[in-house]
Design an enzyme around this catalytic site. Sequence first.
Site, PDB file in Angstrom:
ATOM      1  N   GLU A 197       0.843  -1.207   0.000  1.00  0.00           N
ATOM      2  CA  GLU A 197       0.000   0.000   0.000  1.00  0.00           C
ATOM      3  C   GLU A 197       0.880   1.260   0.000  1.00  0.00           C
ATOM      4  O   GLU A 197       0.757   2.139   0.860  1.00  0.00           O
ATOM      5  CB  GLU A 197      -0.971  -0.017   1.183  1.00  0.00           C
ATOM      6  CG  GLU A 197      -1.928  -1.191   1.097  1.00  0.00           C
ATOM      7  CD  GLU A 197      -3.136  -1.140   2.031  1.00  0.00           C
ATOM      8  OE1 GLU A 197      -3.213  -0.234   2.884  1.00  0.00           O
ATOM      9  OE2 GLU A 197      -4.013  -2.030   1.895  1.00  0.00           O
ATOM     10  N   GLU A 329      -4.719  -8.951  -0.203  1.00  0.00           N
ATOM     11  CA  GLU A 329      -5.490  -8.674   1.018  1.00  0.00           C
ATOM     12  C   GLU A 329      -6.960  -8.632   0.629  1.00  0.00           C
ATOM     13  O   GLU A 329      -7.354  -7.807  -0.194  1.00  0.00           O
ATOM     14  CB  GLU A 329      -5.076  -7.352   1.667  1.00  0.00           C
ATOM     15  CG  GLU A 329      -3.693  -7.424   2.312  1.00  0.00           C
ATOM     16  CD  GLU A 329      -3.324  -6.180   3.117  1.00  0.00           C
ATOM     17  OE1 GLU A 329      -4.235  -5.518   3.667  1.00  0.00           O
ATOM     18  OE2 GLU A 329      -2.121  -5.872   3.168  1.00  0.00           O
TER      19      GLU A 329
HETATM   20  O1  AHR Z   1      -4.747  -6.210   7.100  1.00  0.00           O
HETATM   21  C1  AHR Z   1      -4.671  -5.040   7.841  1.00  0.00           C
HETATM   22  C2  AHR Z   1      -4.088  -3.878   7.054  1.00  0.00           C
HETATM   23  O2  AHR Z   1      -4.941  -3.524   6.017  1.00  0.00           O
HETATM   24  C3  AHR Z   1      -2.770  -4.104   6.374  1.00  0.00           C
HETATM   25  O3  AHR Z   1      -1.686  -3.950   7.226  1.00  0.00           O
HETATM   26  C4  AHR Z   1      -2.770  -3.040   5.319  1.00  0.00           C
HETATM   27  O4  AHR Z   1      -1.994  -3.386   4.196  1.00  0.00           O
HETATM   28  C5  AHR Z   1      -4.228  -2.858   4.986  1.00  0.00           C
HETATM   29  O5  AHR Z   1      -4.589  -1.551   4.969  1.00  0.00           O
END
Ligand code: AHR
Length: 525
Positions: A197, A329
Amino acid sequence: MKCRLPLFLGFMAAILPLPVVATENVHLSIDASKPGARIDRNVFGQFAENLGHGLYEGIWVGPDSPIPNTRGIRNDVVAALRELKVPNVRWPGGCFADQYHWRKGIGPRDKRPATVNSAWGDVIDSNAFGTDEFMDFIQQIGSTPYVSVDVGAGTPQEAAEWLEYMTAAAPTALAKERAANGHPEPYKVGFLGIGNESWDCGGAMTPDYYVSQMKVYSRFVLNMNPAQRVKDQMLKIAVGPGTPDTEWTEAVMKAWEKHTWAWDINGVSLHWYTVPNGWPPSTNSEKFGLDDYAKTLKSTLFMDEFLRKQEAVMDKYDPERKVTLTVDEWGAWHAPLAGSNPAFLVQQNSIRDAILASLNLNIFARHADRVRMANIAQMINVLQAMILTDKEKLVLTPTYYVFKMYVPFQDATFVPVSMDAGAFTQGGISLPRVDAIAAKVADRKLLLEITNLDAENPVSIDADMPGITAKSASAETLTGAAVDSINTFASPNTVVPKPTAVKIRDGKLSLTVAPRSVTIVSIEP
Ligand code: AHR
């Protein structure tokens, strides 16, 4: 008095509709003669960030713990995860990755410095769970590491040296250090994440700035094991978007189209959480009703549109689909459980989450020619977890069982399913009543997954299967008594898969799937 009660009930039934269980019928056509792309096993990957009790307590209890462990890693967790055949585990983050300095997590544990986990709650990190412990965990569960290097607070040199520590086959100083720490053999690093991110917690970079960083990291952060450069090559995953706009993907893919010998990437990531009411997450993960159920599932189905948008950009620069879209994710992000540390992202996990997981896995399967990797967030005690622990106790969540039921789909070949899914309407939200995917496994067995989204009604399914002569079938179903059914430490078997009746007659399949359920059917030719 005796005759008044039935009369009264009859009157009430006339004004208050009693629950009606209506079995709808959905016909599926499963065309086994038109196999599609391989459903890459890496789509069933997991994410284990240094966050809350994900690693510490969830995996790592230390060798001196009374909780049974092997070299500090919980035996109960390892045994449960081995059942899932976890293809890859992303570590150490997430946002944590862009502040992680790997050197603090190697060598004798009593000499490692304490640091602050400023990504997640400013808690003290003993650094006891470092590179060698992660690799031991990976080896114990039989998986492959997906290591995200620090692009935010780190340097290309730091990341290059980390890769050398992990992978160097020649006796370099770092390889000798690894050997001194107990591992003479190089580790296999299957996947390298170049930051996380980077548009936000990873350094608030612009797309162009990130692209410059990505090229440098790709050029210099190398797998130092010649054996892994030739065969079973380490794949490099660039940061991708977390919102459906396409500017970031454009920048990365435009650069990739013109890449030279000096650098390359094999994947672009994408993050998409199911947050039905927007940020901050506010849906309850326990004790919720039908409207919340429908809203959450509606929100999760957006994954399909998100993927399509990104794929359209990727197709422009990479029509041969060499670069994978890595959804590293995904999952439900609910409000933190009452009484928990909000920075630890603790939530319950219900049959609703299980259904949400199956819908996303089915979407990935339909995009199998581009989506060849994904990581649910997260593995243990964080967000949509497989496993919840409390000291020595452990419970497997409904999402765990979905991943277990889908194991046969790993590396199976997608087979198209057509149907008129009907509609399930709740609280003004209309959803397909049924979702389904099918796949062929090497031995010609056909797999069928059916998700019944209808919260209250069973669905009777009949299917014809051109391309296969079906002889027998077996099925199992995961459901709960209500949409918010969960497994707890006290009642761990509330939501577990159970065998379901299925018939094959004249080559056609029929079964009835329970409301709010996930069913896997194995069909033998
Ligand atoms: O999964 C939790 C968080 O969500 C991670 O650290 C981040 O990459 C995302 O915003």
